[in-house]
Design a protein around this motif. Structure first.
Motif, short mmCIF file in Angstrom:
data_model
loop_
_atom_site.label_atom_id
_atom_site.label_comp_id
_atom_site.label_asym_id
_atom_site.label_seq_id
_atom_site.Cartn_x
_atom_site.Cartn_y
_atom_site.Cartn_z
N LYS A 1 -8.63 40.80 -50.37
CA LYS A 1 -9.63 39.82 -49.95
C LYS A 1 -9.80 39.95 -48.44
CE LYS A 1 -8.54 36.38 -53.48
NZ LYS A 1 -8.03 35.04 -53.72
N LEU A 2 -11.04 40.12 -48.00
CA LEU A 2 -11.36 40.25 -46.58
C LEU A 2 -10.51 41.31 -45.89
CD1 LEU A 2 -11.79 36.50 -45.63
CD2 LEU A 2 -13.59 38.19 -46.01
N GLY A 3 -10.28 42.41 -46.58
CA GLY A 3 -9.52 43.51 -46.00
C GLY A 3 -8.02 43.29 -45.98
N ILE A 4 -7.55 42.22 -46.58
CA ILE A 4 -6.12 41.93 -46.62
C ILE A 4 -5.62 42.13 -48.05
CG2 ILE A 4 -4.34 40.17 -46.28
CD1 ILE A 4 -6.28 38.88 -44.24
N GLU A 5 -4.62 42.98 -48.18
CA GLU A 5 -4.04 43.22 -49.51
C GLU A 5 -3.09 42.08 -49.84
OE1 GLU A 5 -0.84 46.21 -50.37
OE2 GLU A 5 -2.51 47.18 -51.41
N HIS A 6 -3.47 41.27 -50.82
CA HIS A 6 -2.65 40.14 -51.24
C HIS A 6 -1.68 40.54 -52.35
CE1 HIS A 6 -4.66 36.92 -48.96
NE2 HIS A 6 -5.67 37.76 -49.01
N MET A 7 -2.05 41.58 -53.08
CA MET A 7 -1.17 42.09 -54.14
C MET A 7 -1.35 43.60 -54.18
SD MET A 7 -1.10 41.08 -58.14
CE MET A 7 -0.91 42.40 -59.32
N PRO A 8 -0.27 44.34 -54.19
CA PRO A 8 -0.40 45.79 -54.24
C PRO A 8 -0.80 46.27 -55.63
CG PRO A 8 1.90 45.18 -54.38
CD PRO A 8 1.14 43.90 -54.17
N PRO A 9 -1.40 47.45 -55.71
CA PRO A 9 -1.73 48.02 -57.02
C PRO A 9 -0.47 48.54 -57.70
CG PRO A 9 -2.41 49.51 -55.27
CD PRO A 9 -1.89 48.27 -54.60
N TRP A 10 -0.35 48.26 -58.99
CA TRP A 10 0.82 48.67 -59.76
C TRP A 10 0.52 49.82 -60.71
CZ3 TRP A 10 5.77 46.92 -59.13
CH2 TRP A 10 5.93 45.82 -58.28
N LYS A 11 -0.72 50.33 -60.71
CA LYS A 11 -1.07 51.46 -61.59
C LYS A 11 -0.20 52.65 -61.22
CE LYS A 11 -4.87 54.06 -63.49
NZ LYS A 11 -5.76 53.49 -64.45
N GLY A 12 0.35 53.30 -62.23
CA GLY A 12 1.23 54.43 -61.99
C GLY A 12 2.69 54.01 -61.81
N ILE A 13 2.92 52.72 -61.63
CA ILE A 13 4.28 52.20 -61.50
C ILE A 13 4.65 51.45 -62.79
CG2 ILE A 13 5.80 50.67 -60.19
CD1 ILE A 13 3.86 51.26 -57.78
N LEU A 14 3.72 50.60 -63.24
CA LEU A 14 3.90 49.88 -64.50
C LEU A 14 3.04 50.56 -65.56
CD1 LEU A 14 3.62 46.13 -63.38
CD2 LEU A 14 5.71 47.44 -63.85
N SER A 15 3.61 50.84 -66.70
CA SER A 15 2.84 51.43 -67.79
C SER A 15 1.88 50.37 -68.36
CB SER A 15 3.77 51.91 -68.91
OG SER A 15 4.39 50.79 -69.53
N THR A 16 0.86 50.83 -69.04
CA THR A 16 -0.08 49.91 -69.68
C THR A 16 0.66 49.01 -70.67
OG1 THR A 16 -1.84 51.54 -69.44
CG2 THR A 16 -2.22 49.78 -71.02
N GLU A 17 1.59 49.59 -71.42
CA GLU A 17 2.36 48.80 -72.38
C GLU A 17 3.14 47.68 -71.67
OE1 GLU A 17 1.67 52.79 -74.19
OE2 GLU A 17 2.37 52.12 -72.24
N LEU A 18 3.71 48.00 -70.54
CA LEU A 18 4.49 47.01 -69.81
C LEU A 18 3.58 45.93 -69.21
CD1 LEU A 18 7.41 46.51 -69.47
CD2 LEU A 18 7.42 47.91 -67.42
N ILE A 19 2.40 46.31 -68.75
CA ILE A 19 1.44 45.31 -68.23
C ILE A 19 1.08 44.33 -69.35
CG2 ILE A 19 -0.92 44.96 -67.38
CD1 ILE A 19 -0.58 47.66 -65.86
N TRP A 20 0.82 44.84 -70.55
CA TRP A 20 0.48 43.95 -71.67
C TRP A 20 1.68 43.10 -72.08
CZ3 TRP A 20 -4.14 42.91 -71.44
CH2 TRP A 20 -5.18 43.83 -71.46
N ALA A 21 2.88 43.64 -72.00
CA ALA A 21 4.08 42.85 -72.32
C ALA A 21 4.24 41.72 -71.30
CB ALA A 21 5.31 43.74 -72.34
N ILE A 22 4.00 42.02 -70.03
CA ILE A 22 4.07 40.99 -68.99
C ILE A 22 3.00 39.93 -69.25
CG2 ILE A 22 3.69 40.53 -66.53
CD1 ILE A 22 5.06 43.30 -66.01
N ARG A 23 1.80 40.37 -69.60
CA ARG A 23 0.73 39.41 -69.92
C ARG A 23 1.15 38.52 -71.09
NH1 ARG A 23 -3.09 35.85 -69.27
NH2 ARG A 23 -4.87 36.01 -70.64
N SER A 24 1.77 39.10 -72.11
CA SER A 24 2.22 38.32 -73.26
C SER A 24 3.24 37.28 -72.84
CB SER A 24 2.83 39.24 -74.33
OG SER A 24 1.85 40.10 -74.83
N PHE A 25 4.17 37.68 -71.98
CA PHE A 25 5.15 36.72 -71.49
C PHE A 25 4.49 35.61 -70.68
CE2 PHE A 25 7.42 35.47 -67.62
CZ PHE A 25 8.26 34.52 -68.21
#
Length: 170
Positions: A136-160
């Motif tokens: 937001k406004l050139g400030i990274e509030h959350m880093p990108p996790w692509k390539g670090i978290l698998s898609t399966e793990l992202i969905w598991a986190i979402r489920s939790f």
């Protein structure tokens, strides 16, 4: 040591007004050291219990309501997300938003097809934000996790996250 919870200042767009640049520069001086993507690490969790994704590009959480995915997601969340979003997704007094709120309003939609679309939109937003991060406004509030978290793990986190209870605090 920087944490993923600390914003990173990114280059400003060329058309930003001088006043905005001064304000953002002053704000940047108040921020802790920026996070670095290199500091991000995949959680140490056993994902063998997660079902293989039939469509890795799905926009809808394929693990919704799956007890094993929720348990794996909780473990991964507490290793990677809790530093900013609160242990067990309890965002009380944490610096980042309460992720349990994403898609919560979908429950009030009476029409089943619209409720499904609402949930799918919330799922897509969650996955996209985790993968791409939040700037937001050139400030990274959350880093990108692509390539670090698998898609399966992202969905598991979402489920939790969507199954985590909301507690009231004094």
């Amino acid at each position: 040591m920087p944490t993923p919870c600390r914003p990173t200042i990114l280059p400003l767009p060329p058309r930003l007004s001088a006043c905005a640049i001064v304000l953002l520069s002053a704000y940047a001086l108040l921020l802790p050291a920026p996070s670095q993507a290199a500091d991000l690490a995949a959680p140490d969790v056993d994902t063998a219990g997660l079902a293989a994704l039939s469509d890795p590009d799905t926009e809808r959480n394929p693990y919704r309501g799956d007890a094993r995915a929720i348990a794996i997601g909780r473990e991964a969340f507490n290793q990677t997300c809790a530093v900013c979003h609160g242990a067990d997704a309890d965002a009380h007094r944490s610096p980042a938003p309460d992720l349990r709120r994403i898609g919560q309003s979908c429950r009030r939609v009476a029409e089943p097809a619209l409720r499904l679309r609402c949930q799918t939109d919330a799922d897509y937003y969650f996955r996209s934000t985790v993968e791409k991060g939040k700037i937001k406004l050139g400030i990274e509030h959350m880093p990108p996790w692509k390539g670090i978290l698998s898609t399966e793990l992202i969905w598991a986190i979402r489920s939790f996250v969507e199954s985590a209870p909301r507690t009231s605090h004094p």
